[in-house]
Design a protein around this motif. Structure first.
Motif, short mmCIF file in Angstrom:
data_model
loop_
_atom_site.label_atom_id
_atom_site.label_comp_id
_atom_site.label_asym_id
_atom_site.label_seq_id
_atom_site.Cartn_x
_atom_site.Cartn_y
_atom_site.Cartn_z
N UNK B 29 0.85 -1.19 0.00
CA UNK B 29 0.00 0.00 0.00
C UNK B 29 0.88 1.24 0.00
N UNK B 30 0.50 2.24 -0.81
CA UNK B 30 1.22 3.50 -0.80
C UNK B 30 0.65 4.40 0.29
N UNK B 31 1.45 5.39 0.64
CA UNK B 31 1.02 6.36 1.62
C UNK B 31 -0.26 7.04 1.14
N UNK B 32 -1.28 7.06 1.98
CA UNK B 32 -2.52 7.75 1.61
C UNK B 32 -3.49 6.90 0.81
N UNK B 33 -3.15 5.65 0.54
CA UNK B 33 -4.08 4.77 -0.16
C UNK B 33 -5.33 4.53 0.70
N UNK B 34 -6.48 4.48 0.01
CA UNK B 34 -7.71 4.09 0.69
C UNK B 34 -8.25 2.89 -0.09
N UNK B 35 -8.05 1.69 0.47
CA UNK B 35 -8.37 0.47 -0.25
C UNK B 35 -9.69 -0.10 0.26
N UNK B 36 -10.61 -0.40 -0.66
CA UNK B 36 -11.81 -1.12 -0.25
C UNK B 36 -11.62 -2.59 -0.61
N UNK B 37 -12.13 -3.47 0.23
CA UNK B 37 -11.88 -4.90 0.05
C UNK B 37 -13.20 -5.66 0.03
N UNK B 38 -13.40 -6.46 -1.01
CA UNK B 38 -14.57 -7.33 -1.03
C UNK B 38 -14.11 -8.76 -1.31
N UNK B 39 -14.93 -9.71 -0.94
CA UNK B 39 -14.56 -11.10 -1.16
C UNK B 39 -15.60 -12.03 -0.59
N UNK B 40 -15.51 -13.31 -0.97
CA UNK B 40 -16.51 -14.26 -0.49
C UNK B 40 -16.31 -14.54 0.99
N UNK B 41 -17.24 -15.30 1.52
CA UNK B 41 -17.10 -15.73 2.91
C UNK B 41 -15.83 -16.55 3.05
N UNK B 42 -15.07 -16.30 4.09
CA UNK B 42 -13.88 -17.09 4.33
C UNK B 42 -12.75 -16.82 3.36
N UNK B 43 -12.77 -15.64 2.71
CA UNK B 43 -11.72 -15.33 1.74
C UNK B 43 -10.43 -14.93 2.44
N UNK B 44 -10.52 -14.63 3.74
CA UNK B 44 -9.33 -14.23 4.48
C UNK B 44 -9.24 -12.73 4.72
N UNK B 45 -10.36 -12.02 4.49
CA UNK B 45 -10.33 -10.57 4.67
C UNK B 45 -10.04 -10.20 6.12
N UNK B 46 -10.85 -10.75 7.02
CA UNK B 46 -10.65 -10.41 8.43
C UNK B 46 -9.35 -11.01 8.97
N UNK B 47 -8.97 -12.17 8.44
CA UNK B 47 -7.70 -12.78 8.86
C UNK B 47 -6.54 -11.86 8.51
N UNK B 48 -6.62 -11.25 7.31
CA UNK B 48 -5.57 -10.32 6.92
C UNK B 48 -5.51 -9.16 7.91
N UNK B 49 -6.68 -8.63 8.28
CA UNK B 49 -6.72 -7.53 9.25
C UNK B 49 -6.13 -7.97 10.59
N UNK B 50 -6.53 -9.17 11.02
CA UNK B 50 -6.01 -9.67 12.30
C UNK B 50 -4.49 -9.83 12.25
#
Lengths: 315, 265
Positions: B29-50
């Motif tokens: 990610x570059x400085x100041x990026x605002x990334x939106x994330x979508x994906x199926x259930x269990x895609x690992x979105x929250x795991x990435x955040x954790x």
């Protein structure tokens, strides 16, 4: 009657720091700290042995320091070694039995004979003061001294709980997720909280030990349940919100409990041995109250439901 | 700004329940990026955040934020530079403490200049008032009230304020408006955009609203099976429609996007 009130006030203030300690551990941190029983005896043992060696005043802070150590062991077991909090307390409590015997010179009880205690020092001081008003209150020396100590420490804890560290400790018991997200280390706040709580328990033990001029290895049995009873009685009388009422509730509850105790003792409506069983029942009922209320309202719902159905069938 | 380099994480390794939530995951990610994330259930979105926030330590790979290697930094230390919000409004605030006390705790993240024994000063209170008034919810007049009395939307707005009060290097938003009613959700989204833009915070936002995913921010990730299968920004992103996004997902994974909360509107 006056005698009953005096005894109740004395014991109420002497034991008041136990419910205050439980307010910190049980209400603020949401941890049932079973170190309390052993820690109380530890405080009494340190303070009595120090008084025996001729240092009654020094005995009080040393007893509190011993309490801090006991709290630290429980906190270490719980936060670092991940032992469940109740078990941590029980483990420390069991270990403390030997430690307490060691402090008491491997004897199961120790008594003070002619040695000075903080109470006898104040009593003699008041007697010799030659000031009329001081001489008049000489009989109340134990109430005065314990009340002053309790009020000082209660104020200190109140001030502490609104500092940034104090707020962090309160938040730890309130919302652990939020605490981690606020750069607070919950292991640290739990440790500080338990150390302070056990210092207060030991302070109470230290005062009781010197007041009764004796310490017995079993004198702490059930202290944690009695402390909880005091806290719950106090909270019922003066409420729980805002949160600082909890400390006042702990002290008031302790006095009310001792009034009840003294009345039972002198009127003999019940053999005094019954008190621990009654205390245990009161605590169990008070803590179970939300569950009991829910069960009754659920039963009420079921009855209404079946009545409603019965009515339709008849029609 | 943020680098995840070959990060892997398997839950319950060596058991029949083993689940590789992140596999050789890399993202920059570059400085100041605002990334939106979508994906199926269990895609690992929250795991990435954790993984980024330090809820657990990853099995392998490294995580860098602002040049600092934070792979093995404990969670509470990372939270000094990472702000985080969850879907559940109850998670971000301490209910029995007052608004003022909650803000004071959030302020601890600035780390320096506070003795642990200092109290909330009048100057702090003045600052809290000003910040609260920016939310436009009248909370500045209720600073002594316990947070437990606030509505979910108010609590979430307060959490947003707390997460950004000390400007974080990275803000992680995990479907932070999903539990709110549509009106309140819009309001919280507007506040989020305002605060992120004003402070130029690097931000990642998981959402289940595909339209929102394309409208907000400057970059979008599509995630599946612990990987980013589509990463879009700039001109290509501005032309994208929700249907394009669905096609991209099918192309990237060979299956249709499956998320039981997905909103296509």
């Amino acid at each position: 009657m006056l005698y009953i009130i005096k005894t109740a006030l004395e014991l109420g203030f002497l034991y008041a720091m136990v419910p205050v300690a439980l307010f910190i551990s049980y209400r603020v941190l949401d941890i049932a700290d079973l170190t309390t029983d052993g820690c109380f005896v530890l405080g009494a043992a340190v303070s009595v042995m120090m008084a025996k060696a001729g240092h009654p005043i020094l005995g009080i802070p040393l007893a509190m320091l011993a309490g801090v150590c006991a709290g630290f062991v429980t906190a270490f077991l719980h936060t670092k070694l991940k032992v469940p909090s109740i078990l941590s307390g029980i483990i420390t409590n069991t270990g403390l039995y030997t430690i307490n015997l060691m402090v008491m010179g491997w004897s199961s009880n120790q008594s003070l004979l002619k040695q000075n205690t903080i109470f006898s020092m104040l009593k003699n001081g008041l007697k010799k003061s030659n000031v009329l008003i001081f001489e008049k209150i000489t009989d109340w020396y134990a109430v005065i001294l314990s009340a002053v100590i309790v009020i000082i420490f209660a104020l200190l804890i109140l001030a502490f709980l609104s500092t940034r560290l104090g707020l962090s400790i309160r938040a730890t018991g309130d919302n652990l997720d939020m605490v981690r997200a606020s750069s607070i280390n919950p292991a640290f706040t739990i440790t500080v909280g338990l150390c302070i709580a056990n210092a207060m328990t030991a302070l109470s033990g230290a005062m009781v030990g010197q007041y009764q001029k004796t310490v017995d290895i079993n004198s702490g049995t059930g202290i944690v349940v009695i402390g909880l009873a005091c806290l719950i009685i106090g909270e019922t009388i003066i409420g729980r919100r805002p949160f600082f009422k909890g400390i006042i509730a702990a002290i008031i509850g302790s006095i009310v409990y001792r009034v009840i105790y003294a009345v039972v003792l002198y009127t003999k409506v019940l053999p005094v041995e019954f008190l621990k069983l009654i205390t245990a029942i009161v605590v169990a009922l008070a803590i179970a109250f939300p569950a009991i209320r829910k069960w009754f309202s659920f039963q009420g719902k079921k009855i209404n439901h079946s009545r409603g159905k019965g009515g339709k069938d008849n029609a | 700004m943020l680098d995840l380099i070959n990060v892997s994480m398997t839950f319950n390794p060596g058991t029949p329940n083993a689940k590789q939530a992140l596999s050789d995951f890399s993202v920059h990610l570059d400085d100041g990026d605002f990334v939106t994330i979508i994906g199926s259930n269990g895609a690992g979105k929250s795991t990435m955040f954790n993984a980024i926030a330090g809820t657990f330590f990853v099995d392998s790979g490294s995580i860098k934020l602002g040049g600092q290697d934070i792979t093995y930094l404990p969670e509470h230390k990372r939270s000094r530079i990472i702000g985080r919000m969850f879907q559940d409004p109850l998670k971000g605030t301490a209910p029995s403490m007052s608004i003022e006390e909650n803000l004071a705790l959030a302020y601890l993240r600035s780390g320096e200049g506070f003795s642990p024994f200092s109290h909330i000063s009048n100057r702090d209170k003045q600052e809290f008032r000003e910040k609260l008034s920016l939310l436009g919810m009248g909370l500045e007049d209720r600073m002594k009230q316990p947070v437990g009395l606030l509505s979910g939307g108010q609590r979430q707005a307060l959490t947003l304020l707390m997460a950004t009060m000390v400007t974080p290097k990275l803000l992680l938003l995990d479907e932070h408006t999903a539990a709110l009613d549509p009106g309140t959700a819009d309001k919280v989204i507007e506040l989020t955009k305002d605060i992120v833009n004003k402070n130029r915070i690097t931000c990642m936002m998981i959402t289940h609203n595909m339209k929102q995913a394309l409208e907000i921010g400057n970059r979008t990730f599509l995630m599946s099976n612990g990987k980013v299968v589509y990463d879009v920004k700039g001109e290509e992103r501005s032309k994208l429609t929700v249907n394009d996004l669905l096609d991209k997902f099918k192309a990237g994974t060979g299956q249709a996007l499956d998320n039981d909360r997905m909103l296509l509107s």
